[in-house]
Design an enzyme around this catalytic site. Structure first.
Site, mmCIF file in Angstrom:
data_model
loop_
_atom_site.group_PDB
_atom_site.id
_atom_site.type_symbol
_atom_site.label_atom_id
_atom_site.label_comp_id
_atom_site.label_asym_id
_atom_site.label_seq_id
_atom_site.Cartn_x
_atom_site.Cartn_y
_atom_site.Cartn_z
ATOM 1 N N ASP A 69 3.753 -13.227 3.940
ATOM 2 C CA ASP A 69 5.012 -13.368 3.118
ATOM 3 C C ASP A 69 5.302 -14.872 2.981
ATOM 4 O OD1 ASP A 69 7.288 -12.332 1.993
ATOM 5 O OD2 ASP A 69 8.162 -11.831 3.793
ATOM 6 N N GLY A 70 6.381 -15.005 1.846
ATOM 7 C CA GLY A 70 6.730 -16.528 1.707
ATOM 8 C C GLY A 70 6.184 -17.073 0.634
ATOM 9 N N ARG A 104 8.858 -18.182 -2.015
ATOM 10 C CA ARG A 104 9.903 -19.254 -1.539
ATOM 11 C C ARG A 104 8.900 -20.644 -1.495
ATOM 12 N NH1 ARG A 104 11.513 -15.980 3.635
ATOM 13 N NH2 ARG A 104 10.087 -14.672 2.502
ATOM 14 N N TRP A 105 7.668 -20.478 -0.953
ATOM 15 C CA TRP A 105 6.946 -21.613 -1.060
ATOM 16 C C TRP A 105 7.079 -22.494 -2.308
ATOM 17 C CZ3 TRP A 105 2.707 -23.352 -3.605
ATOM 18 C CH2 TRP A 105 1.897 -24.535 -3.061
ATOM 19 N N THR A 128 4.011 -0.775 -2.115
ATOM 20 C CA THR A 128 4.417 0.383 -2.845
ATOM 21 C C THR A 128 5.597 0.059 -3.511
ATOM 22 O OG1 THR A 128 5.322 1.628 -1.163
ATOM 23 C CG2 THR A 128 3.418 2.457 -1.877
ATOM 24 N N GLU A 129 6.307 -0.845 -2.692
ATOM 25 C CA GLU A 129 7.695 -1.280 -3.208
ATOM 26 C C GLU A 129 7.577 -2.458 -4.276
ATOM 27 O OE1 GLU A 129 6.942 -0.671 0.135
ATOM 28 O OE2 GLU A 129 8.152 1.218 -0.204
ATOM 29 N N ASN A 130 6.416 -3.171 -4.275
ATOM 30 C CA ASN A 130 6.335 -4.585 -5.104
ATOM 31 C C ASN A 130 6.228 -3.976 -6.607
ATOM 32 O OD1 ASN A 130 4.283 -6.323 -2.538
ATOM 33 N ND2 ASN A 130 6.671 -6.344 -2.851
ATOM 34 N N ARG A 182 9.195 -5.533 -8.730
ATOM 35 C CA ARG A 182 9.322 -7.044 -9.166
ATOM 36 C C ARG A 182 9.231 -6.892 -10.638
ATOM 37 N NH1 ARG A 182 6.650 -10.666 -4.453
ATOM 38 N NH2 ARG A 182 7.772 -9.684 -2.785
ATOM 39 N N ARG A 197 10.276 -7.767 10.045
ATOM 40 C CA ARG A 197 10.117 -6.386 9.825
ATOM 41 C C ARG A 197 8.650 -5.916 9.459
ATOM 42 N NH1 ARG A 197 13.706 -8.626 6.330
ATOM 43 N NH2 ARG A 197 12.649 -9.165 4.135
ATOM 44 N N LEU A 198 8.473 -4.580 9.432
ATOM 45 C CA LEU A 198 7.294 -4.213 9.077
ATOM 46 C C LEU A 198 7.161 -3.949 7.495
ATOM 47 C CD1 LEU A 198 6.267 -2.021 12.082
ATOM 48 C CD2 LEU A 198 5.673 -4.161 11.507
HETATM 49 C C1 IPE Z 1 6.050 -7.458 2.218
HETATM 50 O O1 IPE Z 1 6.452 -8.539 1.643
HETATM 51 C C2 IPE Z 1 4.722 -7.034 1.360
HETATM 52 C C3 IPE Z 1 3.438 -7.970 1.140
HETATM 53 C C4 IPE Z 1 3.436 -8.832 1.687
HETATM 54 C C5 IPE Z 1 2.531 -7.300 0.437
HETATM 55 P P1 IPE Z 1 7.736 -8.306 0.937
HETATM 56 O O2 IPE Z 1 8.244 -9.600 0.681
HETATM 57 O O3 IPE Z 1 7.465 -7.404 -0.523
HETATM 58 O O4 IPE Z 1 8.648 -7.479 1.704
HETATM 59 P P2 IPE Z 1 10.321 -7.554 1.931
HETATM 60 O O5 IPE Z 1 10.761 -7.225 0.666
HETATM 61 O O6 IPE Z 1 10.482 -8.696 2.459
HETATM 62 O O7 IPE Z 1 10.415 -6.606 3.009
HETATM 63 C C1 IPE Z 2 4.341 -12.307 -0.233
HETATM 64 O O1 IPE Z 2 5.126 -13.182 -0.969
HETATM 65 C C2 IPE Z 2 3.413 -11.664 -1.395
HETATM 66 C C3 IPE Z 2 3.631 -10.416 -2.100
HETATM 67 C C4 IPE Z 2 4.354 -9.609 -1.649
HETATM 68 C C5 IPE Z 2 2.654 -10.163 -3.182
HETATM 69 P P1 IPE Z 2 6.497 -13.106 -1.744
HETATM 70 O O2 IPE Z 2 6.121 -12.937 -3.041
HETATM 71 O O3 IPE Z 2 7.409 -11.825 -0.900
HETATM 72 O O4 IPE Z 2 7.325 -14.372 -1.316
HETATM 73 P P2 IPE Z 2 8.938 -14.426 -0.985
HETATM 74 O O5 IPE Z 2 9.260 -13.360 0.228
HETATM 75 O O6 IPE Z 2 9.538 -14.214 -2.222
HETATM 76 O O7 IPE Z 2 9.281 -15.965 -0.529
HETATM 77 MG MG MG Z 3 8.668 -11.674 0.496
#
Ligand code: IPE
Ligand code: IPE
Ligand code: MG
Length: 260
Positions: free
Chosen positions: A27-28, A31-32, A73-75, A78, A201-202
């Site tokens: 994750d991140g 933001r990076w 499944t939530e992504n 985006r 969180r998970l």
């Molecule tokens: C969790 O990250 C899913 C993956 C890393 C693929 P998200 O950024 O989508 O999760 P939330 O929205 O912060 O819970």
């Molecule tokens: C995790 O990074 C990668 C995926 C969920 C595909 P994010 O895209 O969630 O990055 P942040 O959380 O928005 O920084």
């Molecule tokens: Mg994220």
């Protein structure tokens, strides 16, 4: 010589307490990128490099399985451009990295509802799973269109169908049967979960499988999660597990069921 030296386990890590299976919530990325004035997709590109490095490091340091959360499944919620970019990135990477994974003995698997992914990506996934099936160095699982609630619901549906067809009695439904129907049926549970970027969180990842997994959270953003950061995660795990195996990590019993 240099790569040999780099691949050595740091001397402060105990080779006997290396987690066998590590799960990562990468994750991140967004933001990076944003903090550098770059588009979010630049973070995903860099994040893919981080994952490749981590896989190599796991293999070098004796980790037997790595499971990475790449797309939930939530992504899908985006922006469509970001989702499209990610699907293309997965496909390009698979295409480009397969030969090397084969050479290095990596077995790759994908978990999640793959049927909803672009057909060309599904084809690459099938091909890579088949070609690497007998590899032994490390089992690398990538969760794509994965969600634990979706997975457990799918198991319920399959088991209900077996009961409906008279192939099973309701009384025969037990934990081991549920496990056999999970995507992860042939993989031991993760010993350690790492989540980057400060979120604790998970996010619907391996809810059943991580009932007894040790958890490590770090503020480091995924694209910056390098060998040293991984080293710190393992040090923290080993400090806890030394105690945990004797005291806490006893799976609800009074005595640890694992030897120290
Ligand atoms: C969790 O990250 C899913 C993956 C890393 C693929 P998200 O950024 O989508 O999760 P939330 O929205 O912060 O819970
Ligand atoms: C995790 O990074 C990668 C995926 C969920 C595909 P994010 O895209 O969630 O990055 P942040 O959380 O928005 O920084
Ligand atoms: Mg994220």
């Amino acid at each position: 010589m240099t790569s040999k030296l780099l691949s050595t386990l740091p001397s402060d890590l105990n080779p006997e307490k290396i987690p066998q299976h590590i799960a990562v919530i990468m994750d991140g990325n967004g933001r990076w990128a944003t903090s550098r004035g770059l588009p979010r997709i630049a973070g995903h590109r860099q994040g893919a490099k981080t994952l490749k490095e981590l896989l190599r490091c796991c293999k070098d340091w004796g980790v037997k399985a790595l499971t990475a959360y790449a797309f939930s499944t939530e992504n899908w919620q985006r922006p469509v451009e970001e989702v499209d970019f990610l699907m293309h990135l997965f496909e390009r990477l698979l295409h480009r990295e397969l030969a090397q994974m084969l050479r290095e003995g990596v077995r790759i698997s994908f978990i999640g509802d793959l049927s909803a992914l672009p057909k060309s990506l599904q084809t690459e996934m099938e091909r890579s799973m088949t070609e690497t099936l007998n590899n032994q160095a490390i089992h690398f699982t990538v969760a794509v269109n994965y969600g634990s609630r979706n997975e457990i619901t799918k198991v319920c549906r399959q088991v209900a169908q077996l009961v409906q067809q008279g192939k099973l009695n309701a009384e025969q439904v037990n934990e081991s049967l549920v496990e056999q129907h999970l995507y992860t049926a042939d993989t031991p549970e993760p010993d350690l979960l790492i989540r980057t970027s400060g979120e604790m969180r998970l996010s619907n990842f391996l809810l059943w499988q991580m009932a007894y997994t040790e958890m490590y959270f770090t503020d480091i953003l995924w694209p910056d999660f390098n060998r040293e950061a991984f080293h710190q995660a393992l040090l923290s795990y080993q400090r806890r597990v030394g105690v945990a195996r004797r005291r806490h990590r006893r799976f609800g019993q009074l005595k640890a069921s694992l030897s120290a």
